[in-house]
Design an enzyme around this catalytic site. Structure first.
Site, PDB file in Angstrom:
ATOM      1  NE  ARG A 164      -4.096  -1.735   0.212  1.00 10.42           N
ATOM      2  CZ  ARG A 164      -4.226  -2.998  -0.208  1.00 10.42           C
ATOM      3  NH1 ARG A 164      -3.238  -3.580  -0.849  1.00 10.42           N
ATOM      4  NH2 ARG A 164      -5.345  -3.660  -0.012  1.00 10.42           N
ATOM      5  CB  SER A 238      -8.717  -1.652   4.083  1.00 11.68           C
ATOM      6  OG  SER A 238      -9.044  -2.924   3.610  1.00 11.68           O
ATOM      7  CD  GLU A 339      -5.733   0.777   2.107  1.00 10.13           C
ATOM      8  OE1 GLU A 339      -5.631  -0.382   2.524  1.00 10.13           O
ATOM      9  OE2 GLU A 339      -6.540   1.115   1.245  1.00 10.13           O
TER      10      GLU A 339
HETATM   11  N1  EPU Z   1     -10.670 -10.574  10.168  1.00 16.84           N
HETATM   12  C1  EPU Z   1     -11.294 -10.621  11.404  1.00 16.84           C
HETATM   13  N2  EPU Z   1     -12.337  -9.784  11.631  1.00 16.84           N
HETATM   14  C2  EPU Z   1     -12.800  -8.924  10.713  1.00 16.84           C
HETATM   15  C3  EPU Z   1     -12.172  -8.866   9.464  1.00 16.84           C
HETATM   16  C4  EPU Z   1     -11.102  -9.702   9.212  1.00 16.84           C
HETATM   17  O1  EPU Z   1     -10.919 -11.383  12.271  1.00 16.84           O
HETATM   18  O2  EPU Z   1     -13.769  -8.190  11.004  1.00 16.84           O
HETATM   19  C5  EPU Z   1      -9.507 -11.457   9.909  1.00 16.84           C
HETATM   20  C6  EPU Z   1      -9.875 -12.896   9.540  1.00 16.84           C
HETATM   21  O3  EPU Z   1      -8.934 -13.719  10.159  1.00 16.84           O
HETATM   22  C7  EPU Z   1      -9.648 -12.929   8.038  1.00 16.84           C
HETATM   23  C8  EPU Z   1      -8.491 -11.973   7.891  1.00 16.84           C
HETATM   24  O4  EPU Z   1      -8.746 -10.948   8.852  1.00 16.84           O
HETATM   25  O5  EPU Z   1      -9.295 -14.195   7.594  1.00 16.84           O
HETATM   26  C9  EPU Z   1      -8.313 -11.370   6.517  1.00 16.84           C
HETATM   27  O6  EPU Z   1      -9.505 -10.695   6.101  1.00 16.84           O
HETATM   28  P1  EPU Z   1      -9.720 -10.310   4.570  1.00 16.84           P
HETATM   29  O7  EPU Z   1      -9.543 -11.507   3.699  1.00 16.84           O
HETATM   30  O8  EPU Z   1     -11.005  -9.576   4.446  1.00 16.84           O
HETATM   31  O9  EPU Z   1      -8.508  -9.359   4.223  1.00 16.84           O
HETATM   32  P2  EPU Z   1      -7.870  -8.106   4.987  1.00 16.84           P
HETATM   33  O10 EPU Z   1      -6.472  -8.455   5.309  1.00 16.84           O
HETATM   34  O11 EPU Z   1      -8.740  -7.614   6.080  1.00 16.84           O
HETATM   35  C10 EPU Z   1      -6.884  -7.075   2.796  1.00 16.84           C
HETATM   36  C11 EPU Z   1      -6.919  -5.773   2.064  1.00 16.84           C
HETATM   37  C12 EPU Z   1      -8.234  -5.606   1.325  1.00 16.84           C
HETATM   38  C13 EPU Z   1      -8.388  -6.768   0.351  1.00 16.84           C
HETATM   39  C14 EPU Z   1      -8.356  -8.065   1.171  1.00 16.84           C
HETATM   40  C15 EPU Z   1      -8.447  -9.307   0.314  1.00 16.84           C
HETATM   41  C16 EPU Z   1      -5.495  -4.288   3.360  1.00 16.84           C
HETATM   42  C17 EPU Z   1      -5.438  -3.090   4.229  1.00 16.84           C
HETATM   43  N3  EPU Z   1      -6.723  -4.677   2.982  1.00 16.84           N
HETATM   44  O12 EPU Z   1      -7.878  -7.022   3.800  1.00 16.84           O
HETATM   45  O13 EPU Z   1      -8.182  -4.403   0.587  1.00 16.84           O
HETATM   46  O14 EPU Z   1      -9.591  -6.686  -0.378  1.00 16.84           O
HETATM   47  O15 EPU Z   1      -7.110  -8.142   1.906  1.00 16.84           O
HETATM   48  O16 EPU Z   1      -7.237  -9.518  -0.325  1.00 16.84           O
HETATM   49  O17 EPU Z   1      -4.472  -4.849   3.007  1.00 16.84           O
HETATM   50  C18 EPU Z   1      -8.733  -2.092   0.615  1.00 16.84           C
HETATM   51  O18 EPU Z   1      -7.536  -1.863   0.542  1.00 16.84           O
HETATM   52  O19 EPU Z   1      -9.590  -1.152   0.646  1.00 16.84           O
HETATM   53  C19 EPU Z   1      -9.195  -3.453   0.690  1.00 16.84           C
HETATM   54  C20 EPU Z   1     -10.484  -3.773   0.863  1.00 16.84           C
END
Ligand code: EPU
Length: 343
Positions: A164, A238, A339
């Site tokens: 990012r 995010s 972010e």
């Molecule tokens: N999780 C929780 N609680 C929540 C949300 C997530 O416990 O309320 C944990 C779970 O363990 C889950 C893990 O977080 O397995 C990962 O969640 P997710 O797959 O939704 O991915 P993320 O790491 O939260 C990142 C990006 C997203 C992107 C997703 C999918 C960042 C800051 N965000 O989110 O990007 O869509 O991976 O690859 O890196 C964005 O940048 O606006 C965005 C949505």
């Protein structure tokens, strides 16, 4: 090209918070952009380039000139039997570019489907999702130096990409206007199903993984389940970055929190900030997830996303973010980094 004064930006940011720009101009061609560089309203003011407005939080009015990027067009620059190079103007909508690619059977950006925002914003924060990163397909970025008006090409090696992050978020912030982005995509099937929630979805729903259009549709469906549509609930995706740590820190954390989720990728070991936020909350002992504070809140299906339930100001959302940062810091010792860009 018409420079407007005291312009309302409420509809131009996906958080839907009220803010005004001292000056505002919409740019539809590179010629217009070059003309803009000589105007006093441009030369004498702070500048802000706005694309889809999906990664910005206005906490106050902008005392400068906002340039709304409406440069449009996507073309195929070259192709051979295995790959294709496409060039897209920066004011195009990112997902439209994804559709351009997947509808023609080109591989490389299908996992980046439905990310809100413009093509020009994509390399600024180096978008990534579902195991794919823009940097893996990016060939070059065309950008105008806003001070000299000169056009420069940034290749994949020299835009200081990170998680990012890029040079355009740091030392070149507001110093360059990105006009176009070129990507190299594959005509040969190159599915990327390493992200667990995607591979599980694909298997469960028997998706045809030989077709990037079908993977694109699957990614869009997964996003819909977890992330709020800004047209329905105002948000900017995010709000915070995930936390990146090393192995020894992870070992220490796992001793205290054996359930702490963690994912290894090329940037390091990521701890999902959504999980950290879900484990914390305001003083009443409940979780932030789904919590509403005034008109601002934390989305019920994903704790990494802050929302405007209607009528929130940017300051209200910033205050909630501050409270979240402080509670996560107190419990885990991790300092969340937004972010989203604060203005
Ligand atoms: N999780 C929780 N609680 C929540 C949300 C997530 O416990 O309320 C944990 C779970 O363990 C889950 C893990 O977080 O397995 C990962 O969640 P997710 O797959 O939704 O991915 P993320 O790491 O939260 C990142 C990006 C997203 C992107 C997703 C999918 C960042 C800051 N965000 O989110 O990007 O869509 O991976 O690859 O890196 C964005 O940048 O606006 C965005 C949505």
């Amino acid at each position: 090209m018409k420079i407007l004064k005291n312009y309302d930006l409420t509809k131009l940011n996906t958080f839907g918070v009220p803010a005004r720009a001292k000056y505002f101009v919409e740019i539809v061609s590179e010629q217009e952009l070059e003309g803009l560089f000589g105007l006093p309203e441009f030369l004498e003011n702070k500048k802000m380039i706005l694309g889809g407005g999906s990664n910005v939080l206005f906490t106050k009015d902008f005392d400068g000139i906002v340039i709304l990027n409406k440069l449009k067009g996507t073309e195929i620059l070259s192709e051979d039997s295995e790959s294709v190079t496409i060039r897209s103007m920066s004011g195009e909508i990112w997902h439209e570019l994804v559709l351009f690619a997947v509808n023609r059977g080109y591989w490389g950006i299908e996992n980046l489907s439905s990310i809100p925002g413009s093509v020009g914003a994509a390399p600024v924060q180096n978008i990534g999702a579902y195991g794919a990163d823009l940097k893996d397909v990016l060939l070059h970025i065309e950008a105008f130096d806003v001070n000299s008006g000169e056009k420069k090409i940034f290749t994949n090696d020299n835009y200081k990409k990170g998680y990012r992050e890029s040079i355009f978020k740091n030392e070149f912030k507001e110093k360059y206007f990105i006009s176009a982005v070129a990507l190299r995509l594959s005509k040969v099937a190159k599915k990327n199903l390493k992200y667990r929630s995607l591979s599980e979805y694909v298997e469960k729903n028997k998706i045809d993984v030989g077709n990037p259009l079908e993977i694109s549709k699957a990614v869009t469906e997964i996003r819909k389940e977890k992330l709020p549509d800004p047209k329905v609930i105002s948000n900017a995706g995010s709000f915070f970055k995930n936390i990146i740590i090393n192995q020894s820190k992870l070992d220490k954390m796992l001793k205290i929190y054996p359930n702490m989720p963690h994912f290894k990728d090329e940037f390091g070991i990521k701890i999902p900030s959504g999980w950290l936020i879900e484990q914390c909350g305001p003083a009443d002992g409940t979780s932030w997830k789904g919590k509403r504070v005034g008109n601002a809140g934390v989305y019920e299906n994903h704790a990494l996303v802050l929302v405007n339930h209607g009528g929130a100001t940017g300051q209200e959302i910033a205050n909630l973010a501050e409270q979240i940062i402080s509670s996560v810091y107190q419990k885990f010792g991790f300092k969340l980094v937004p972010e989203v860009n604060f203005i």
